[in-house]
Design a protein around this motif. Structure first.
Motif, PDB file in Angstrom:
ATOM      1  N   ARG A   1       0.841  -1.195   0.000  1.00  0.00           N
ATOM      2  CA  ARG A   1       0.000   0.000   0.000  1.00  0.00           C
ATOM      3  C   ARG A   1       0.877   1.247   0.000  1.00  0.00           C
ATOM      4  O   ARG A   1       1.923   1.286   0.669  1.00  0.00           O
ATOM      5  CB  ARG A   1      -0.908   0.025   1.233  1.00  0.00           C
ATOM      6  CG  ARG A   1      -1.773  -1.204   1.415  1.00  0.00           C
ATOM      7  CD  ARG A   1      -2.693  -1.015   2.625  1.00  0.00           C
ATOM      8  NE  ARG A   1      -1.954  -0.646   3.814  1.00  0.00           N
ATOM      9  CZ  ARG A   1      -1.342  -1.505   4.620  1.00  0.00           C
ATOM     10  NH1 ARG A   1      -1.372  -2.795   4.342  1.00  0.00           N
ATOM     11  NH2 ARG A   1      -0.705  -1.086   5.698  1.00  0.00           N
ATOM     12  N   VAL A   2       0.441   2.262  -0.736  1.00  0.00           N
ATOM     13  CA  VAL A   2       1.149   3.534  -0.725  1.00  0.00           C
ATOM     14  C   VAL A   2       1.153   4.079   0.698  1.00  0.00           C
ATOM     15  O   VAL A   2       0.120   4.116   1.361  1.00  0.00           O
ATOM     16  CB  VAL A   2       0.486   4.538  -1.691  1.00  0.00           C
ATOM     17  CG1 VAL A   2       1.129   5.922  -1.553  1.00  0.00           C
ATOM     18  CG2 VAL A   2       0.587   4.048  -3.124  1.00  0.00           C
ATOM     19  N   GLY A   3       2.317   4.494   1.192  1.00  0.00           N
ATOM     20  CA  GLY A   3       2.446   5.001   2.545  1.00  0.00           C
ATOM     21  C   GLY A   3       2.771   3.941   3.575  1.00  0.00           C
ATOM     22  O   GLY A   3       3.030   4.260   4.739  1.00  0.00           O
ATOM     23  N   GLN A   4       2.758   2.668   3.173  1.00  0.00           N
ATOM     24  CA  GLN A   4       3.065   1.577   4.096  1.00  0.00           C
ATOM     25  C   GLN A   4       4.534   1.631   4.506  1.00  0.00           C
ATOM     26  O   GLN A   4       5.417   1.857   3.687  1.00  0.00           O
ATOM     27  CB  GLN A   4       2.759   0.243   3.418  1.00  0.00           C
ATOM     28  CG  GLN A   4       2.998  -0.983   4.278  1.00  0.00           C
ATOM     29  CD  GLN A   4       2.596  -2.258   3.539  1.00  0.00           C
ATOM     30  OE1 GLN A   4       2.126  -2.227   2.405  1.00  0.00           O
ATOM     31  NE2 GLN A   4       2.802  -3.400   4.182  1.00  0.00           N
ATOM     32  N   HIS A   5       4.818   1.422   5.803  1.00  0.00           N
ATOM     33  CA  HIS A   5       6.189   1.392   6.309  1.00  0.00           C
ATOM     34  C   HIS A   5       6.698  -0.047   6.259  1.00  0.00           C
ATOM     35  O   HIS A   5       6.069  -0.936   6.830  1.00  0.00           O
ATOM     36  CB  HIS A   5       6.265   1.918   7.747  1.00  0.00           C
ATOM     37  CG  HIS A   5       6.129   3.403   7.843  1.00  0.00           C
ATOM     38  ND1 HIS A   5       4.994   4.078   7.425  1.00  0.00           N
ATOM     39  CD2 HIS A   5       6.998   4.354   8.293  1.00  0.00           C
ATOM     40  CE1 HIS A   5       5.158   5.381   7.631  1.00  0.00           C
ATOM     41  NE2 HIS A   5       6.370   5.566   8.157  1.00  0.00           N
ATOM     42  N   LEU A   6       7.809  -0.255   5.608  1.00  0.00           N
ATOM     43  CA  LEU A   6       8.406  -1.580   5.505  1.00  0.00           C
ATOM     44  C   LEU A   6       9.772  -1.615   6.182  1.00  0.00           C
ATOM     45  O   LEU A   6      10.565  -0.682   6.041  1.00  0.00           O
ATOM     46  CB  LEU A   6       8.592  -1.978   4.037  1.00  0.00           C
ATOM     47  CG  LEU A   6       7.350  -2.233   3.196  1.00  0.00           C
ATOM     48  CD1 LEU A   6       7.763  -2.568   1.772  1.00  0.00           C
ATOM     49  CD2 LEU A   6       6.502  -3.345   3.783  1.00  0.00           C
ATOM     50  N   VAL A   7      10.033  -2.696   6.901  1.00  0.00           N
ATOM     51  CA  VAL A   7      11.372  -2.948   7.420  1.00  0.00           C
ATOM     52  C   VAL A   7      12.138  -3.687   6.325  1.00  0.00           C
ATOM     53  O   VAL A   7      11.670  -4.716   5.820  1.00  0.00           O
ATOM     54  CB  VAL A   7      11.322  -3.815   8.691  1.00  0.00           C
ATOM     55  CG1 VAL A   7      12.740  -4.186   9.143  1.00  0.00           C
ATOM     56  CG2 VAL A   7      10.575  -3.085   9.799  1.00  0.00           C
TER      57      VAL A   7
END
Length: 237
Positions: A81-87
């Motif tokens: 998703r746009v804006g999703q924070h990923l490690v």
């Protein structure tokens, strides 16, 4: 075997192959907003932007799709998703640095078979061909074989993908060959190769299984040029 590729999955696979084969550059990482949590050692935190895929993100940081999927508990990396924070784990950098981009013309291995003749990757029964099937396009061949049957590289090449992460394909291997060609091996029970490895024609790279969206053990095999699926029977003896 009851399996068909949707346009979305096919488009993503074509995009993955296109990026790997072209070696095109990508923009720099996105900067986290002020107040964002400091990423753990050996990782980075990335904010998903419009049009980004897990593959592009992994290449940007020198990571891998599988590492990102595991670090974030993702079941399907195609649903970002746009804006999703990923490690984004960075431990895969050493392996990823041996990607298709590192395979230059100075590496003469894999130049055999420049006439683009591939060998059969598995011994079994051809159960489905390339073309329209039940109203959808089938991009390769389905070869029925016993679970655990050895899968062999159809030609010498570099491993540019090995693992899960693409809905429906199960355990998947993609090899890059000369002449902008790639071969795809899907639904494997086990993969015996890792990203960055060079494999010889006929080398065992995996085992037949029924992972992903498959109802019986078999190998789904594709031949692609510039990321576009071609009829494998045109290249097999």
């Amino acid at each position: 075997m009851r399996f068909s590729f949707t346009r979305t999955r096919d488009g993503l696979l074509a995009f993955l192959l296109g990026v790997a084969l072209s070696g095109c550059g990508t923009p720099g990482p996105q900067i986290l907003p002020a107040g964002a949590a400091t990423p753990a050692p050996g990782t980075r935190t990335h904010i998903v932007q419009k049009g980004e895929t897990a593959w592009r993100i992994s290449q940007r940081y020198g990571s891998s799709v599988d590492a990102i999927r595991r670090a974030n508990g993702l079941r399907d990396v195609t649903q970002l998703r746009v804006g999703q924070h990923l490690v984004v784990p960075l431990h895969a950098r050493r392996v990823a640095s041996k990607s298709a981009r590192a395979w230059t013309r100075s590496d003469e291995r894999g130049t055999r078979g420049v006439n683009h003749a591939f060998s059969w990757p598995v011994r079994g029964t051809l159960t489905s061909r390339y073309g329209v099937r039940r109203g959808a396009h089938h991009d390769g061949l389905d070869i029925s074989a016993g679970r655990g049957t050895q899968i062999r590289a159809a030609e010498a090449g570099r491993v540019i993908h090995s693992g899960n992460g693409f809905a429906g394909y199960g355990n998947l291997i993609i090899l890059k060959h000369t002449g902008a060609y790639s071969t795809v091996y899907a639904h494997n029970r086990k993969n015996h190769v890792r990203v960055g490895e060079f494999v010889e024609r006929g080398q065992v790279i995996g085992e037949v299984g029924a992972t992903g969206r498959a109802t019986a053990p078999h190998l789904h095999f594709e031949v692609r040029r510039d990321g576009q699926a071609r009829d494998p029977l045109h290249y097999l003896p």
